[in-house]
Write a protein that holds these residues in place. Structure first.
Motif, PDB file in Angstrom:
ATOM      1  N   GLU A  53       5.606  -1.182  -4.749  1.00 30.62           N
ATOM      2  CA  GLU A  53       4.307  -0.541  -4.559  1.00 30.62           C
ATOM      3  C   GLU A  53       3.342  -1.509  -3.860  1.00 30.62           C
ATOM      4  O   GLU A  53       2.550  -1.102  -3.007  1.00 30.62           O
ATOM      5  N   GLN A  54       3.427  -2.801  -4.201  1.00 28.16           N
ATOM      6  CA  GLN A  54       2.558  -3.783  -3.529  1.00 28.16           C
ATOM      7  C   GLN A  54       2.828  -3.795  -2.029  1.00 28.16           C
ATOM      8  O   GLN A  54       1.900  -3.890  -1.222  1.00 28.16           O
ATOM      9  N   LEU A  55       4.102  -3.702  -1.649  1.00 31.28           N
ATOM     10  CA  LEU A  55       4.426  -3.703  -0.220  1.00 31.28           C
ATOM     11  C   LEU A  55       3.789  -2.489   0.459  1.00 31.28           C
ATOM     12  O   LEU A  55       3.173  -2.603   1.520  1.00 31.28           O
ATOM     13  N   VAL A  56       3.925  -1.336  -0.180  1.00 26.79           N
ATOM     14  CA  VAL A  56       3.340  -0.112   0.386  1.00 26.79           C
ATOM     15  C   VAL A  56       1.831  -0.273   0.513  1.00 26.79           C
ATOM     16  O   VAL A  56       1.237   0.025   1.553  1.00 26.79           O
ATOM     17  N   ARG A  57       1.206  -0.776  -0.546  1.00 26.89           N
ATOM     18  CA  ARG A  57      -0.252  -0.956  -0.511  1.00 26.89           C
ATOM     19  C   ARG A  57      -0.652  -1.925   0.599  1.00 26.89           C
ATOM     20  O   ARG A  57      -1.599  -1.666   1.339  1.00 26.89           O
ATOM     21  N   ALA A  58       0.069  -3.049   0.695  1.00 29.37           N
ATOM     22  CA  ALA A  58      -0.303  -4.075   1.674  1.00 29.37           C
ATOM     23  C   ALA A  58      -0.180  -3.544   3.104  1.00 29.37           C
ATOM     24  O   ALA A  58      -1.101  -3.694   3.908  1.00 29.37           O
ATOM     25  N   ILE A  59       0.942  -2.899   3.413  1.00 28.38           N
ATOM     26  CA  ILE A  59       1.151  -2.492   4.816  1.00 28.38           C
ATOM     27  C   ILE A  59       0.317  -1.275   5.186  1.00 28.38           C
ATOM     28  O   ILE A  59       0.076  -1.028   6.367  1.00 28.38           O
ATOM     29  N   CYS A  60      -0.155  -0.523   4.181  1.00 29.64           N
ATOM     30  CA  CYS A  60      -1.020   0.628   4.474  1.00 29.64           C
ATOM     31  C   CYS A  60      -2.499   0.259   4.412  1.00 29.64           C
ATOM     32  O   CYS A  60      -3.359   1.106   4.646  1.00 29.64           O
ATOM     33  N   GLY A  61      -2.811  -0.992   4.054  1.00 30.46           N
ATOM     34  CA  GLY A  61      -4.210  -1.408   3.994  1.00 30.46           C
ATOM     35  C   GLY A  61      -4.932  -0.950   2.742  1.00 30.46           C
ATOM     36  O   GLY A  61      -6.166  -0.944   2.697  1.00 30.46           O
ATOM     37  N   LEU A  62      -4.182  -0.574   1.699  1.00 26.34           N
ATOM     38  CA  LEU A  62      -4.795  -0.217   0.415  1.00 26.34           C
ATOM     39  C   LEU A  62      -5.018  -1.500  -0.380  1.00 26.34           C
ATOM     40  O   LEU A  62      -4.363  -2.512  -0.129  1.00 26.34           O
ATOM     41  N   PRO A  63      -5.931  -1.469  -1.374  1.00 28.16           N
ATOM     42  CA  PRO A  63      -6.065  -2.665  -2.207  1.00 28.16           C
ATOM     43  C   PRO A  63      -4.770  -2.935  -2.973  1.00 28.16           C
ATOM     44  O   PRO A  63      -4.058  -2.001  -3.345  1.00 28.16           O
TER      45      PRO A  63
END
Ligand code: AMP
Length: 355
Positions: free
Chosen positions: A287-297
Motif C-alpha cells: 500500500e505504501q508503494l501505491v500511495r508513494a507513486i500516486c502522490g498520496l500521503p
C-alpha cells in the motif's frame, strides 16, 4: 496526484506485483501488468495484462499508453524497457535507481560514494583478476555476478583450494565482483517508503534467516540493541534520500559480530522481508508503494503485532493446510501452478503479541 480510479502499470508479473495490485485495488485503482509469461501471479489479479517479452518495444508502447503511472516489481527488467515507459509516463522509482541496483558494482560504488559501509570488494574481469583480488581480500570470499544474480544465483564461495578459472566459469564467466566473506552475527533489512514530497515512513528493522541463499524466515522486529536498530534505520533513510527515491526501498545489511552494519544489497521495490507488514501493520509495504507513486500521503507503519514470516519454497507449499489450522497464522499463496525447487510459492505470517 493520481486519484483512485486511475491505472497503475506494473512491470513484472511475480508475487510482488500481485500483492501490489491487490493493495492498489483496495484503494480503488486499476492495475495493468506487463509480464513475460502467461498466467503470471500478478496478471491473475490485475485489471489488465500485456504478455510479451520486455524487449518488445511495440508491446511496451501499448502498455505505456494504457497506464497513468508505472512502477516495476523486480530488478532484472531490462533498463531499456523501463526507459521506454518513462519517456511516456511517470515511472517511480526513477529508472536510474533501477539501473544502479541491478548492477552490484554500481550499487556498491554508490554506497561507497555516499559513505555507507559495505564489505570490501573488487571488480573481477577475468580469472587472473580473481586470483589477485582473492590475495588482497583473503579467503573465504564470495564471487558474484555483477548483473542478473539473485537468491544466491551466480555466487561462488572462494576458499584456499578454489581454482580461479573453475570458479570464474561457475559464476558464469561474465563481469563479477569479489566480496570479503562476512562472518555475521545476523542479517537484517530495513524497508521504507518515500513520497514525492520527501516524507519517509520506515518499518522496524527485521531479522532475516536464509537457507541455500534464499530467504526462509523473517522475524519482525529484529531482536537487537536499540542503538543498532536506530543506526540501521538512519542508514536506510540516508540511502533513500541520496537516491531521491519515490516508492519503496529495502536495504539488506549484515550485522557483524562487533555490532557494525555492512550494507549487502538494495532493492528499490517491495521486499520479501516486508511481507509481514500486510498482516501486522497499519499500512503494508505494498500500500505504501501505491500511495508513494500516486502522490498520496504515506500511511502509518505502526505495527499491531510482532510477526514471524516463513516462505513456502518449492515443495514446502504442500504444507499450506497446516497454516489454516493455526489461528495466529495467515496464509498467502501466489497462484503459481508449477512447483520448482527454490521457487517462492507463498508465505505464512504468524502473529505474536507486540513486544
Ligand atoms: P545476495 O544475493 O547478495 O543477497 O546474497 C544472498 C545471501 O548469501 C545473503 O543474504 C547472505 O546470507 C549470503 N551472502 C552474500 N554475500 C555474502 C558475504 N559477502 N559474506 C557472507 N555471506 C554472504
Amino acid at each position: 496526484m493520481l486519484l483512485p480510479g486511475g491505472t497503475i502499470g506494473i512491470l513484472g508479473g511475480g508475487q510482488l506485483g500481485r500483492m501490489t495490485a491487490m493493495a492498489a485495488a483496495r484503494l480503488g485503482y486499476r492495475t495493468h501488468v506487463f509480464a513475460a509469461e502467461h498466467d503470471a501471479p500478478a496478471a491473475q489479479v490485475a485489471s489488465a495484462a500485456t504478455i510479451a517479452p520486455f524487449g518488445d518495444a511495440a508491446a511496451i508502447a501499448r502498455f505505456a499508453a494504457a497506464v497513468d503511472v508505472a512502477t516495476f516489481e523486480f530488478e532484472n527488467i531490462p533498463g531499456a524497457a523501463v526507459r521506454r515507459v518513462a519517456a511516456k509516463r511517470p515511472v517511480s522509482p526513477r529508472p536510474e535507481i533501477l539501473e544502479i541496483t541491478q548492477d552490484r558494482l554500481r550499487e556498491k560504488n554508490f554506497l561507497r560514494e555516499i559513505g555507507v559501509a559495505t564489505t570490501d570488494y573488487h571488480e573481477i574481469t577475468d580469472p587472473d583478476a580473481l586470483a589477485e583480488a582473492a590475495r588482497k581480500l583473503g579467503v573465504p570470499a564470495v564471487l558474484k555476478t555483477v548483473r542478473l544474480g539473485y537468491d544466491g544465483k551466480g555466487q561462488v564461495l572462494i576458499t584456499a583450494d578454489t581454482r580461479p578459472d573453475g570458479a570464474w566459469r561457475q559464476m558464469g564467466g561474465t563481469l563479477g565482483i569479489l566480496e570479503g566473506f562476512v562472518d555475521f552475527r545476523c542479517e537484517i533489512s530495513v524497508v521504507l517508503a518515500r513520497g514525492a514530497d520527501g516524507a519517509v515512513a520506515v518499518y522496524p528493522p527485521v531479522e532475516n534467516r536464509h537457507v541455500n541463499h534464499i530467504l526462509d524466515t523473517t522475524i519482525a522486529p529484529a531482536r537487537l540493541p536499540a542503538e543498532i536498530l536506530a543506526e540501521a534505520e538512519a542508514v536506510a533513510r540516508q540511502i533513500a534520500e541520496r537516491l531521491d527515491l519515490v516508492g519503496v526501498l529495502a536495504v539488506e545489511m549484515f550485522v557483524t559480530k562487533s555490532g557494525a552494519l555492512l550494507v549487502n544489497e538494495l532493492a528499490p521495490r517491495p521486499h520479501n522481508s516486508g511481507h509481514w507488514t500486510i498482516d501486522a501493520c497499519m499500512t503494508s509495504q505494498f500500500e505504501q508503494l501505491v500511495r508513494a507513486i500516486c502522490g498520496l500521503p504515506l500511511g502509518s507503519t505502526e505495527r499491531h503485532a510482532d510477526a514471524v514470516m516463513n516462505n513456502l519454497i518449492g515443495r514446502d507449499v504442500e504444507r499450506w493446510r497446516e497454516a489454516l489450522d493455526d489461528p495466529q497464522a495467515k496464509l498467502h499463496l501466489y497462484g503459481k501452478n508449477r512447483v520448482r525447487p527454490g521457487r517462492k510459492m507463498g508465505h505464512i505470517t504468524r502473529l505474536l503479541p507486540r513486544s
